[in-house]
Design a protein around this motif. Structure first.
Motif, PDB file in Angstrom:
ATOM      1  N   LEU A 158      -3.957  -5.248  11.909  1.00  0.00           N
ATOM      2  CA  LEU A 158      -5.233  -4.554  11.808  1.00  0.00           C
ATOM      3  C   LEU A 158      -5.709  -4.120  10.529  1.00  0.00           C
ATOM      4  CD1 LEU A 158      -4.855  -2.266  15.241  1.00  0.00           C
ATOM      5  CD2 LEU A 158      -6.450  -3.914  14.610  1.00  0.00           C
ATOM      6  N   ALA A 159      -4.597  -3.790   9.778  1.00  0.00           N
ATOM      7  CA  ALA A 159      -5.185  -3.336   8.259  1.00  0.00           C
ATOM      8  C   ALA A 159      -4.572  -4.523   7.489  1.00  0.00           C
ATOM      9  CB  ALA A 159      -3.929  -2.146   7.961  1.00  0.00           C
ATOM     10  N   SER A 160      -5.395  -5.614   7.848  1.00  0.00           N
ATOM     11  CA  SER A 160      -5.121  -6.840   7.023  1.00  0.00           C
ATOM     12  C   SER A 160      -5.314  -7.006   5.539  1.00  0.00           C
ATOM     13  CB  SER A 160      -5.641  -8.161   8.109  1.00  0.00           C
ATOM     14  OG  SER A 160      -6.771  -8.081   7.943  1.00  0.00           O
ATOM     15  N   PRO A 161      -6.799  -6.735   5.469  1.00  0.00           N
ATOM     16  CA  PRO A 161      -6.867  -6.749   3.850  1.00  0.00           C
ATOM     17  C   PRO A 161      -6.299  -5.591   3.050  1.00  0.00           C
ATOM     18  CG  PRO A 161      -9.076  -6.981   5.104  1.00  0.00           C
ATOM     19  CD  PRO A 161      -8.116  -6.412   6.018  1.00  0.00           C
ATOM     20  N   ASN A 162      -6.726  -4.240   3.489  1.00  0.00           N
ATOM     21  CA  ASN A 162      -5.930  -3.158   3.134  1.00  0.00           C
ATOM     22  C   ASN A 162      -5.986  -2.127   3.934  1.00  0.00           C
ATOM     23  OD1 ASN A 162      -8.452  -2.237   2.820  1.00  0.00           O
ATOM     24  ND2 ASN A 162      -8.762  -2.850   0.744  1.00  0.00           N
ATOM     25  N   ALA A 163      -5.162  -1.158   3.593  1.00  0.00           N
ATOM     26  CA  ALA A 163      -5.286   0.052   4.524  1.00  0.00           C
ATOM     27  C   ALA A 163      -6.486   0.742   5.094  1.00  0.00           C
ATOM     28  CB  ALA A 163      -3.912   1.095   4.151  1.00  0.00           C
ATOM     29  N   MET A 164      -7.597   0.544   4.003  1.00  0.00           N
ATOM     30  CA  MET A 164      -8.800   1.234   4.132  1.00  0.00           C
ATOM     31  C   MET A 164      -9.486   0.743   5.567  1.00  0.00           C
ATOM     32  SD  MET A 164      -9.986   3.333   1.838  1.00  0.00           S
ATOM     33  CE  MET A 164     -11.862   2.931   1.487  1.00  0.00           C
ATOM     34  N   VAL A 165      -9.342  -0.500   6.026  1.00  0.00           N
ATOM     35  CA  VAL A 165     -10.069  -1.000   6.984  1.00  0.00           C
ATOM     36  C   VAL A 165      -9.458  -0.414   8.313  1.00  0.00           C
ATOM     37  CG1 VAL A 165     -11.130  -2.706   5.853  1.00  0.00           C
ATOM     38  CG2 VAL A 165      -9.147  -3.152   7.182  1.00  0.00           C
ATOM     39  N   LEU A 166      -8.181  -0.029   8.297  1.00  0.00           N
ATOM     40  CA  LEU A 166      -7.487   0.382   9.760  1.00  0.00           C
ATOM     41  C   LEU A 166      -8.258   1.186  10.666  1.00  0.00           C
ATOM     42  CD1 LEU A 166      -4.844  -0.078  11.035  1.00  0.00           C
ATOM     43  CD2 LEU A 166      -3.916   1.848  10.102  1.00  0.00           C
ATOM     44  N   PRO A 167      -8.470   2.370  10.077  1.00  0.00           N
ATOM     45  CA  PRO A 167      -9.615   3.275  11.162  1.00  0.00           C
ATOM     46  C   PRO A 167     -10.654   2.593  11.642  1.00  0.00           C
ATOM     47  CG  PRO A 167      -9.203   4.305   9.055  1.00  0.00           C
ATOM     48  CD  PRO A 167      -8.723   3.156   8.600  1.00  0.00           C
ATOM     49  N   ILE A 168     -11.663   1.700  10.636  1.00  0.00           N
ATOM     50  CA  ILE A 168     -12.749   0.987  11.374  1.00  0.00           C
ATOM     51  C   ILE A 168     -12.348  -0.078  12.295  1.00  0.00           C
ATOM     52  CG2 ILE A 168     -14.698  -0.191  10.544  1.00  0.00           C
ATOM     53  CD1 ILE A 168     -14.159   0.958   7.702  1.00  0.00           C
TER      54      ILE A 168
END
Lengths: 239, 81
Positions: A158-168
Motif C-alpha cells: 500500500l505504501a509502494s512508492p513511498n510512505a507518503m501515499v499510504l494514507p491516500i
C-alpha cells in the motif's frame, strides 16, 4: 408476515391517479412484532429465503453431478463456468477463492432488485442494504489480499512508492465500498423513479416497452457492474 | 425568488454533471473504436478496460443525479415553511 407482505406490496404502488406519484426516497418503515424495521430488511430476508429454497430444490433435483452434463446441470455449469472464467481473467489464481463469493453477491443483487417485478419494493432501493453489500465486498477484497500477502507485505504494498501515499491509498480503499453502495442504490432508485413518472404520465403502452429496459436490462447491467467492480478491486489489491 | 425556486435551480445545476460524464464517455468510446479499428485482435482487452472506465464515468453522472434527487425530494421537507 402476510400482513407485512401486503403492506409492502401496497407501498410499492402509491401512485395517485391524476397527480404526480408519491415519490419517497427514504425507505418505508414497517412495524413487525414491536420493532420498527425498514421494508428492505424484510425483502432482504425474503430474498435470502427464496435463494436458499431455490438452491435446496436444485440440490434435491440433481443428486449427483454426471460426467456428461445435460439439461439443468448443463445450464448451471454454464453459469458457474462463465463466472469462474471471468474471475480467472481478472484475478488469476485467486479466482477459485473469489468466484463463489462474486456469484453469490451477483445473485443476491439480481434477485433483490428483480422483486420489483412482483410489486415489492426492491431491497437494493435502501442505502443500508447496498452499503452492507459494499462492506461485504470490502471484507472480501481485504481478506483476499491478506491471504495472498500477509499483513506486513500488504502494508508495504500500500505504501509502494513511498510512505507518503499510504494514507491516500487507505482512503481510496475505504471509499470504494461506499462508492459501490451509492452507485447501486442510486441506479436502482433512479430506475424506479423514472418508471413511476412514466406510469403517471402515460400508463398505457409506453411502460410495457420501457420497463423491459428499466426493470430487466438495467438490473442485469447493474448486477454485471457489481461483480466486475468487485473483481477489479480485488485484482487491484492483489496484483 | 422563493426557496422552492432556488432548490429547483440547485437541482438543475447538480444535474449538469451529466455534461462532463457524457464528454468523457464519448471521448473514451471514440478512442476505443479507433484502437479496435487499428488492432482488431485486441478488441477483448480494449472492451474490458473501456467498460471499467465507462462505469467510473457513469458514477460521476449518477452522483450528480443523486444530489439532484436529494435536493428535490429531501430538502423541501427539511426546511421549515
Amino acid at each position: 408476515m402476510f400482513y407485512a407482505l401486503g403492506f409492502l406490496a401496497q407501498a410499492g404502488h402509491e401512485a395517485k391517479p391524476g397527480g404526480l406519484p408519491e415519490i419517497d426516497i427514504m425507505p418505508h418503515r414497517i412495524h413487525l412484532g414491536g420493532m420498527e424495521i425498514g421494508s428492505s430488511v424484510l425483502v432482504g430476508w425474503l430474498v435470502t429465503a427464496l435463494l436458499v429454497l431455490l438452491l435446496l430444490c436444485l440440490r434435491g433435483r440433481i443428486r449427483r453431478f454426471a460426467d456428461k452434463p445435460k439439461g439443468l446441470q448443463n445450464f448451471l455449469e454454464m453459469i458457474v463456468e462463465s463466472v469462474y472464467n471471468f474471475a480467472r481473467g481478472k484475478v488469476g489464481h485467486n479466482a477459485d477463492f473469489v468466484a463463489p463469493m462474486v456469484l453469490t453477491l451477483m445473485g443476491y443483487v439480481a434477485v433483490a432488485t428483480l422483486v420489483e417485478l412482483f410489486g415489492l419494493p426492491p431491497a437494493t432501493e435502501d442505502l443500508s442494504c447496498t452499503l452492507a453489500l459494499g462492506l461485504t465486498t470490502f471484507v472480501l477484497v481485504n481478506v483476499t489480499a491478506l491471504r495472498q500477502f500477509g499483513l506486513k507485505t500488504r502494508i508495504r504494498r500500500l505504501a509502494s512508492p513511498n510512505a507518503m501515499v499510504l494514507p491516500i491509498r487507505i482512503l481510496t480503499d475505504c471509499v470504494a465500498p461506499i462508492s459501490m453502495a451509492l452507485r447501486l442504490f442510486a441506479n436502482v432508485l433512479v430506475g424506479g423513479i423514472i418508471m413511476k413518472l412514466i406510469y403517471a404520465v402515460m400508463p398505457y403502452v409506453l411502460p410495457a416497452v420501457l420497463s423491459v429496459y428499466f426493470n430487466l436490462i438495467h438490473v442485469a447491467i447493474q448486477t454485471f457492474v457489481f461483480g466486475m467492480l468487485t473483481l477489479n478491486y480485488i485484482s487491484e489489491a492483489t496484483e | 425568488m422563493s426557496v422552492l425556486g432556488m432548490i429547483a435551480i440547485a437541482a438543475a445545476i447538480a444535474a449538469l454533471t451529466g455534461v462532463g460524464a457524457a464528454l468523457g464517455m464519448s471521448h473514451a468510446t471514440a478512442k476505443a473504436v479507433e484502437s479496435i479499428a487499428r488492432q482488431p485482435e485486441a478488441s477483448g482487452k480494449v472492451n474490458s478496460s473501456l467498460m471499467f472506465g465507462l462505469i467510473m464515468m457513469e458514477t460521476t453522472a449518477i452522483y450528480g443525479l443523486f444530489v439532484a434527487i436529494l435536493l428535490i425530494f429531501v430538502l423541501p421537507g427539511s426546511i421549515a415553511p
